[in-house]
Structures are given as C-alpha cells and as structure tokens.
Design an enzyme around this catalytic site. Structure first.
Site, PDB file in Angstrom:
ATOM      1  N   ASP A  54       0.846  -1.189   0.000  1.00 22.08           N
ATOM      2  CA  ASP A  54       0.000   0.000   0.000  1.00 22.08           C
ATOM      3  C   ASP A  54       0.887   1.247   0.000  1.00 22.08           C
ATOM      4  OD1 ASP A  54      -2.700   1.371   0.627  1.00 22.08           O
ATOM      5  OD2 ASP A  54      -1.396   2.090   2.233  1.00 22.08           O
ATOM      6  N   TYR A  59       3.672   9.897  -0.015  1.00 20.37           N
ATOM      7  CA  TYR A  59       4.643   9.358   0.926  1.00 20.37           C
ATOM      8  C   TYR A  59       6.075   9.703   0.532  1.00 20.37           C
ATOM      9  CZ  TYR A  59       0.629   6.481   2.352  1.00 20.37           C
ATOM     10  OH  TYR A  59      -0.608   6.048   2.757  1.00 20.37           O
ATOM     11  N   LYS A  88      -1.859   5.981  -4.569  1.00 22.90           N
ATOM     12  CA  LYS A  88      -2.966   6.915  -4.376  1.00 22.90           C
ATOM     13  C   LYS A  88      -2.677   8.255  -5.039  1.00 22.90           C
ATOM     14  CE  LYS A  88      -3.624   4.921   0.224  1.00 22.90           C
ATOM     15  NZ  LYS A  88      -2.224   4.526   0.462  1.00 22.90           N
ATOM     16  N   HIS A 121      -6.816   9.660  -2.719  1.00 23.02           N
ATOM     17  CA  HIS A 121      -6.294   9.641  -1.354  1.00 23.02           C
ATOM     18  C   HIS A 121      -7.244  10.318  -0.357  1.00 23.02           C
ATOM     19  CE1 HIS A 121      -2.156   9.346   0.801  1.00 23.02           C
ATOM     20  NE2 HIS A 121      -3.138   9.145   1.651  1.00 23.02           N
TER      21      HIS A 121
END
Length: 342
Positions: A54, A59, A88, A121
């Site tokens: 994931d 990130y 995402k 997201h």
C-alpha cells in the site's frame, strides 16, 4: 498469487471474483523514516511473504520502492503478476487532466507498466505541504462537493479503460459521501481505505462497504502510535494498553499488535500495517495465518470499541471549519461547517 491459506480467515475477493491477500504492508514512514529504510523493509517483506503493498505519491518514497521491486523481480523473488501494488492520487492532482499525469509519474517512479489499484487519497483537493502544522489552513482548502469529486472520478475510470490500472478506489470516505458518489459511478470503487483498529472499528461504515461490494482496507490497524504529533490529543486511546487486548494477547503469548491483526483479518477487512523492523513485519504476516482468535475473543474485542478516531486529519480543514470533526460527517450528512464560497 492467492494467499488465503487459513480456513479461519474469511475470503476477501474483488468484484470480479479474484482472491486478494488478506494482509498488506503500508509504506508511509510517518515522517520518521527515510525512504531508503522504507524501501529496504519492502524488500524484506517480499522475502517474508507479503504480496500486497500500500503506497502513495504523497509518501515521497515511490522512486526508492520502485528500485526495490525491480530488484525483487531480477532476483527471482517474485513475479510482477504475483504482487498487488496500490498507490494513491494526491490532493494537488484532482484537476482536469492531472489524474493521468499523476499516475504516469507514479508508474515511472515505481518502474511499472500498470498498478493493481489506484485510490483517490482524500475526497477533496485539500493539499498541505509536508510538515504542515495543526493550525495551517491552505487558502484553497474546501469541503467535499460531489461535482468536483466526480470530475476527478471520471478521470480515474478512464485509467481502467486505458489498461493502466486494474482497480480504482477511494480513501477516507464516509457513508454520506459514498451515498452521493456510488450512484453516479460508471466504475464503482473497489476499495475504501480508512482508519480501522479495535479502538475505532467503524462498524457502520464497515457494514455499509460490505453491503455495497466495497472492500474495506485498514490503515493504522495497530493504532498508529508513531503518528504525527499534530494528530494526537491527550485523551487518545493507547490501543496496545486496552485491557481486553492485553488479556487476549497473554492467552496467545503474543504482543497486542498481533491481536489487532488477527481481529482485522478474521473480521474481514484487509489491514496494511507498517514497520521497518524485520522482526515486526515478519511477525505481523505470520500472525494472521496461525493461532486464530476464538469467537468469544472476537466478541470481546467488538464490545471494546471506543469510537476513538486517532488519525484526525486536522491539516485538511478549510477556513471556517470548527475542528477536525467537520471532515468526518459525524451527524450523518456532509459537513460544510463554516464554508463560504469566495
């Protein structure tokens, strides 16, 4: 590759009937771990048996993780088709023509030809810079509006048409928002990724997703003790100290974290815990395939729900919103408290 090896686990399947891994690995470093550390953990997790990863553009580590995927393929640890790789769409890429640009950047960074799943997201375009504080308000932040969201969603649907993404989904969606979105979709979301753990079970949302054929994914399935300080409050539940979990963990001679994961997978949602420590992510994986909780233990945990949201998302508030609760539609309708159109 199907990883459903234990008869005590419910079978989690996509709408096209494909079995999915019952546990994944998260890759958000919580602003505490370097991208290289997260990537190294992904490689170790592949060796340990994980097949579901994931990730997200936000990130900031997809390029490093992409190199790890290529390393794993080159070493024969796993084939591409054996992995389920999710990313995402970040909030600053909701505009016209931006969704495919965002996906292409993710594919380039991950060195992949396609994604198994791509999620929106957050259900609004409320961007915040890394390290934003709880009092920061982006001037363009806004509550959810169905027309704006669907303009983004139709771009997501086109990614599936183009063969770039197998499944699309949403994240951080409430029931009121889903009720507006689902009837308008040409391709309905396969996933809704939300916070779920024994202190915050979201039972109503869990049941609603199941009824609608949407698979719940759980971020922070262990309570995210290392979440950013901006999301903490003194009244927050310390999940690992919940008496019910501590007692059940003693019976099974495991850490309460592993009870959280057993509960999640036996309940029927897919947890995606994060750790850079080999002993932890290996134990997380093994725990869900062995020594299941009893029906009585599952009932005890169900009754222990605190309704305590730990990931409050304060940085996504719009000017005029009272507090983080306005994001989550707690009164059963879409909350636009304080919103004034410019």
């Amino acid at each position: 590759m199907d990883i459903l090896k234990n008869a005590n686990l419910p079978e989690v399947t996509s709408k096209d009937g494909k079995s999915l891994p019952i546990i994944g690995m998260g890759t958000f470093g919580n602003d505490k771990y370097k991208s290289s550390e997260v990537a190294a953990a992904v490689l170790g997790a592949i060796r340990a048996g994980y097949r579901f990863f994931d990730g997200a553009a936000a990130y900031g580590n997809e390029e490093e993780i992409g190199r790890v995927y290529q390393q794993a393929f080159a070493q024969g640890l796993v084939k591409r088709e054996e992995l389920f790789i999710l990313s995402k769409l970040w909030n600053d890429m909701h505009g016209p023509g931006k969704v495919i640009a965002a996906l292409k950047k993710t594919l380039k960074d991950l060195q992949l030809d396609y994604l198994d799943a791509y999620l929106v997201h957050w259900p609004f375009p409320n961007y915040h810079a890394p390290g934003a504080g709880i009092d920061d308000r982006h001037p363009d932040a806004r509550p959810f509006f169905i027309d704006e969201f669907m303009a983004t969603w139709t771009q997501m649907e086109a990614l599936v048409d183009a063969g770039l993404v197998r499944y699309i989904g949403v994240s951080n969606m409430t029931i009121p928002k889903l009720r507006e979105v689902l009837p308008l979709c040409r391709r309905r979301p396969v996933f809704n990724e939300v916070e779920m753990h024994p202190a915050f079970q979201q039972s109503e949302l869990f049941r609603y997703c199941q009824e609608q054929g949407v698979i719940p994914l759980a971020y922070s399935p262990l309570g995210s003790a290392e979440r950013p300080a901006r999301d903490t409050e003194v009244t927050d539940t310390e999940v690992f100290k919940m008496p019910e979990l501590v007692e059940i963990a003693k019976r099974h001679s495991v850490h309460p974290a592993l009870v959280c994961l057993k509960w999640a997978t036996q309940r029927g949602h897919i947890p995606v815990p994060f750790s850079v420590k080999e002993s932890e992510y290996t134990d997380n994986y093994k725990a869900v395939y062995s020594d299941p909780l009893s029906e009585e233990e599952m009932r005890i945990i169900e009754k222990a729900d605190k309704g305590d949201r730990l990931i409050k998302a304060k940085v996504f508030l719009w000017t005029g919103a009272k507090d983080w609760r306005n994001i989550w539609d707690l009164e059963g309708v879409i909350d636009r408290t304080g919103w004034r159109e410019n």
